[in-house]
Design a protein around this motif. Sequence first.
Motif, PDB file in Angstrom:
ATOM      1  N   MET A 186     -89.749   4.240 -58.297  1.00 52.96           N
ATOM      2  CA  MET A 186     -87.942   3.876 -59.016  1.00 52.96           C
ATOM      3  C   MET A 186     -87.588   4.974 -58.989  1.00 52.96           C
ATOM      4  N   ARG A 187     -86.440   4.750 -59.106  1.00 52.73           N
ATOM      5  CA  ARG A 187     -85.531   6.578 -59.509  1.00 52.73           C
ATOM      6  C   ARG A 187     -84.541   5.740 -60.448  1.00 52.73           C
ATOM      7  N   PHE A 188     -83.845   6.117 -61.835  1.00 56.25           N
ATOM      8  CA  PHE A 188     -83.574   5.599 -62.886  1.00 56.25           C
ATOM      9  C   PHE A 188     -82.303   6.494 -62.676  1.00 56.25           C
ATOM     10  N   TRP A 189     -80.620   6.023 -63.297  1.00 55.85           N
ATOM     11  CA  TRP A 189     -80.140   7.344 -64.333  1.00 55.85           C
ATOM     12  C   TRP A 189     -80.341   7.073 -65.467  1.00 55.85           C
ATOM     13  N   SER A 190     -79.624   7.919 -66.056  1.00 53.71           N
ATOM     14  CA  SER A 190     -79.780   8.219 -67.388  1.00 53.71           C
ATOM     15  C   SER A 190     -79.307   6.960 -67.776  1.00 53.71           C
ATOM     16  N   PRO A 191     -79.649   5.713 -68.995  1.00 58.05           N
ATOM     17  CA  PRO A 191     -78.920   5.369 -69.628  1.00 58.05           C
ATOM     18  C   PRO A 191     -77.453   5.653 -70.165  1.00 58.05           C
ATOM     19  N   GLU A 192     -77.464   6.885 -71.044  1.00 60.16           N
ATOM     20  CA  GLU A 192     -75.668   7.737 -71.438  1.00 60.16           C
ATOM     21  C   GLU A 192     -75.369   6.910 -70.385  1.00 60.16           C
ATOM     22  N   PHE A 193     -74.968   7.320 -69.006  1.00 55.82           N
ATOM     23  CA  PHE A 193     -74.470   7.848 -67.759  1.00 55.82           C
ATOM     24  C   PHE A 193     -74.351   6.546 -67.728  1.00 55.82           C
ATOM     25  N   MET A 194     -75.084   5.780 -66.920  1.00 54.48           N
ATOM     26  CA  MET A 194     -75.004   4.133 -66.687  1.00 54.48           C
ATOM     27  C   MET A 194     -73.726   4.170 -67.898  1.00 54.48           C
ATOM     28  N   LEU A 195     -74.127   3.869 -68.943  1.00 59.13           N
ATOM     29  CA  LEU A 195     -73.011   2.976 -70.115  1.00 59.13           C
ATOM     30  C   LEU A 195     -71.784   3.435 -70.269  1.00 59.13           C
ATOM     31  N   THR A 196     -71.503   5.031 -69.382  1.00 60.17           N
ATOM     32  CA  THR A 196     -69.731   5.174 -69.023  1.00 60.17           C
ATOM     33  C   THR A 196     -69.628   3.862 -67.770  1.00 60.17           C
ATOM     34  N   GLU A 197     -70.435   4.234 -66.508  1.00 57.56           N
ATOM     35  CA  GLU A 197     -69.765   3.204 -65.676  1.00 57.56           C
ATOM     36  C   GLU A 197     -69.421   2.163 -66.065  1.00 57.56           C
ATOM     37  N   PHE A 198     -70.490   0.770 -67.268  1.00 58.24           N
ATOM     38  CA  PHE A 198     -70.055  -0.419 -67.418  1.00 58.24           C
ATOM     39  C   PHE A 198     -68.933  -0.059 -68.297  1.00 58.24           C
ATOM     40  N   GLU A 199     -68.461   0.786 -69.036  1.00 60.77           N
ATOM     41  CA  GLU A 199     -67.202   1.109 -69.971  1.00 60.77           C
ATOM     42  C   GLU A 199     -65.952   1.688 -68.403  1.00 60.77           C
ATOM     43  N   LYS A 200     -66.529   1.437 -68.056  1.00 61.20           N
ATOM     44  CA  LYS A 200     -65.251   1.936 -66.815  1.00 61.20           C
ATOM     45  C   LYS A 200     -64.589   0.471 -66.282  1.00 61.20           C
ATOM     46  N   LEU A 201     -66.030   0.018 -65.535  1.00 60.49           N
ATOM     47  CA  LEU A 201     -65.808  -1.685 -65.155  1.00 60.49           C
ATOM     48  C   LEU A 201     -64.848  -1.902 -66.091  1.00 60.49           C
ATOM     49  N   ALA A 202     -65.168  -1.884 -67.660  1.00 63.72           N
ATOM     50  CA  ALA A 202     -64.753  -3.477 -68.680  1.00 63.72           C
ATOM     51  C   ALA A 202     -63.372  -2.595 -68.892  1.00 63.72           C
ATOM     52  N   ASN A 203     -63.315  -1.302 -68.866  1.00 64.99           N
ATOM     53  CA  ASN A 203     -61.668  -0.624 -69.214  1.00 64.99           C
ATOM     54  C   ASN A 203     -60.590  -0.945 -67.624  1.00 64.99           C
ATOM     55  N   LEU A 204     -61.091  -1.610 -66.710  1.00 67.11           N
ATOM     56  CA  LEU A 204     -60.610  -1.806 -65.426  1.00 67.11           C
ATOM     57  C   LEU A 204     -60.331  -3.255 -65.879  1.00 67.11           C
ATOM     58  N   GLY A 205     -60.879  -4.499 -66.392  1.00 64.02           N
ATOM     59  CA  GLY A 205     -60.683  -5.520 -66.677  1.00 64.02           C
ATOM     60  C   GLY A 205     -61.987  -6.608 -66.130  1.00 64.02           C
ATOM     61  N   VAL A 206     -62.789  -5.899 -65.542  1.00 61.72           N
ATOM     62  CA  VAL A 206     -64.091  -6.451 -65.005  1.00 61.72           C
ATOM     63  C   VAL A 206     -64.601  -6.685 -66.196  1.00 61.72           C
ATOM     64  N   GLN A 207     -65.150  -8.800 -66.451  1.00 63.47           N
ATOM     65  CA  GLN A 207     -66.603  -9.449 -66.849  1.00 63.47           C
ATOM     66  C   GLN A 207     -67.538  -9.406 -66.269  1.00 63.47           C
ATOM     67  N   HIS A 208     -67.646  -9.856 -65.242  1.00 65.81           N
ATOM     68  CA  HIS A 208     -67.810 -10.676 -64.433  1.00 65.81           C
ATOM     69  C   HIS A 208     -68.639  -9.275 -63.528  1.00 65.81           C
ATOM     70  N   ILE A 209     -70.228  -8.755 -63.981  1.00 64.05           N
ATOM     71  CA  ILE A 209     -70.878  -7.723 -63.103  1.00 64.05           C
ATOM     72  C   ILE A 209     -72.655  -8.388 -62.974  1.00 64.05           C
ATOM     73  N   ARG A 210     -73.031  -8.611 -61.361  1.00 59.74           N
ATOM     74  CA  ARG A 210     -74.028  -8.142 -61.427  1.00 59.74           C
ATOM     75  C   ARG A 210     -74.660  -6.861 -61.209  1.00 59.74           C
ATOM     76  N   ILE A 211     -75.428  -6.887 -61.374  1.00 61.89           N
ATOM     77  CA  ILE A 211     -76.792  -5.855 -62.122  1.00 61.89           C
ATOM     78  C   ILE A 211     -78.264  -5.699 -60.931  1.00 61.89           C
ATOM     79  N   SER A 212     -77.680  -4.690 -59.731  1.00 57.69           N
ATOM     80  CA  SER A 212     -78.676  -4.898 -58.696  1.00 57.69           C
ATOM     81  C   SER A 212     -79.311  -4.563 -58.499  1.00 57.69           C
TER      82      SER A 212
END
Length: 507
Positions: free
Chosen positions: A260-286
């Motif tokens: 298993m390989r992981f992105w850092s939590p700090e990095f992933m928070l920026t991706e979730f914020e991008k989606l939220a700023n684009l108006g996305v609520q429904h997200i699958r964590i794959s």
Amino acid sequence: MKSKLDVAFVNADSSAAAYQGLADKFAAIEPPTWSLLLANSMRTIGYSVAIVDATAERLTHDQTVQRLIELDPRLVVFVVYGQNPNSGTINMVGNTECAALMKAAAPNLKICFVGSHTSALPIEVLSIPSVDMILLNEGVYALRNLLASNLEDDLRKIKGIGHKRDGKPVLNIPEIVVPNDKMDSDMPGYAWDLLPMKEKPLDLYRAHFWHTEYKQHNRTPFAALYTSLGCRFKCDFCMINIVNRVDNDPNVASSHSPNMRFWSPEFMLTEFEKLANLGVQHIRISDEMFFLNQRYFEPLLEGLVNRGLDLKMWSYTRIDTVREKYLDLFKKAGINWLALGIEAGNREVRREVSKGTFQMDDISSVVKLVQQHDIGVAANYIFGFPDDNFETMQQTLDLALELNTEMANLYPCQALPGSPLHIKAKAEKWQLPDTYQGYGFLSYEATPMSTKHVSAAEVVRFRDNAWQTYHENPTFLNLIETKFGNEAKQGIQELTKIKLKRRILGD
């Protein structure tokens, strides 16, 4: 003078083959996750990129080809995965058809394939006449190496690819996958801005029907992303880890690289914020195993809570990885559903496929525990494991009915390319599907394995009847109406009217 586009990533449409009558209204439409990752990785080092998502735009193969001809890239990469990683094989249907049309229309365009099926059977994919080259494993470093060349000379020196020499497929030395300490830098997120849209970002993508509580009206916009890649477990029926392979031996299976390989939590928070700023609520964590390593998921979920992003998400877990002390945090962060891999009702059947030896009491208590924290359970069951018979398959259905979770996936067992079961099936000369469609769980040509006791046709018939039994069960419908309302109940009743056709059953 405008410089030539370096690479176009393509997701050709295979939805009708994969989902039959469910494709138009009920199947999810996910963003092409790996196209987004590869595109962003390449453009951060200076290459020009584009994405053609024919599934989202409802493009025919001819329209897709025309789009690619207009883009005129140095390289066309068909990125073949699926909503469920296991569906990579059936998604070869549309992509190989589209590649053949493109090669006929524009023979000078270089065609490359990457994806789970390609990782599993690289020589087979490279043998397709329209395929010029392939990327081994996930392909990040291989694609960098390839784009640094002129795509013509000395292909034999490029690590991580397969190509044709004198018309015959040849695999070069594999490249490594991106190591854990370079995930943030070498796979730096998603190229969301390259996706097609109708009126606003991600509005051509559609959440799973159950994700929005069985209501159609708020399924868009929708996004899916990974916070980690791979799985540390070695289930016989699973091929998730085949994209980690760094060995060209034909007998390599996903179980040989359970990292298993992981992105850092700090990095992933920026991706979730991008989606939220684009108006996305429904997200699958794959992630195949999101609820596993608290070193990564705990700070990520706490960060989501602190940012108040108001997301509605789901993620995967296993019965034996759920820990009660984190369930409140999951719920507060916006994870409203957990997908649980239960697979079989018989303990010995589960043990034989490496799924675990947990008892029925363990399954029941974990399901109840999750639900007590107001998190819905999407339970996954499989019929037709090698040791299954009618009695054990009935035990699986009985367990599903007893647990009565808010959602249930019921699948026929497939020896999916890349899985240990597929390697065993070939060694034992068990009958395997002779088409990509044959590996589709819901496809017309679905051809699962026969078990030691039950034929493939009987497995399909049992699965389809079990699906109807579960979703027409008054206890289940009452649960849905109580939790989600009458609209949700009516949505499921509409869904159950769509009957899958199966060639193996004489349809």
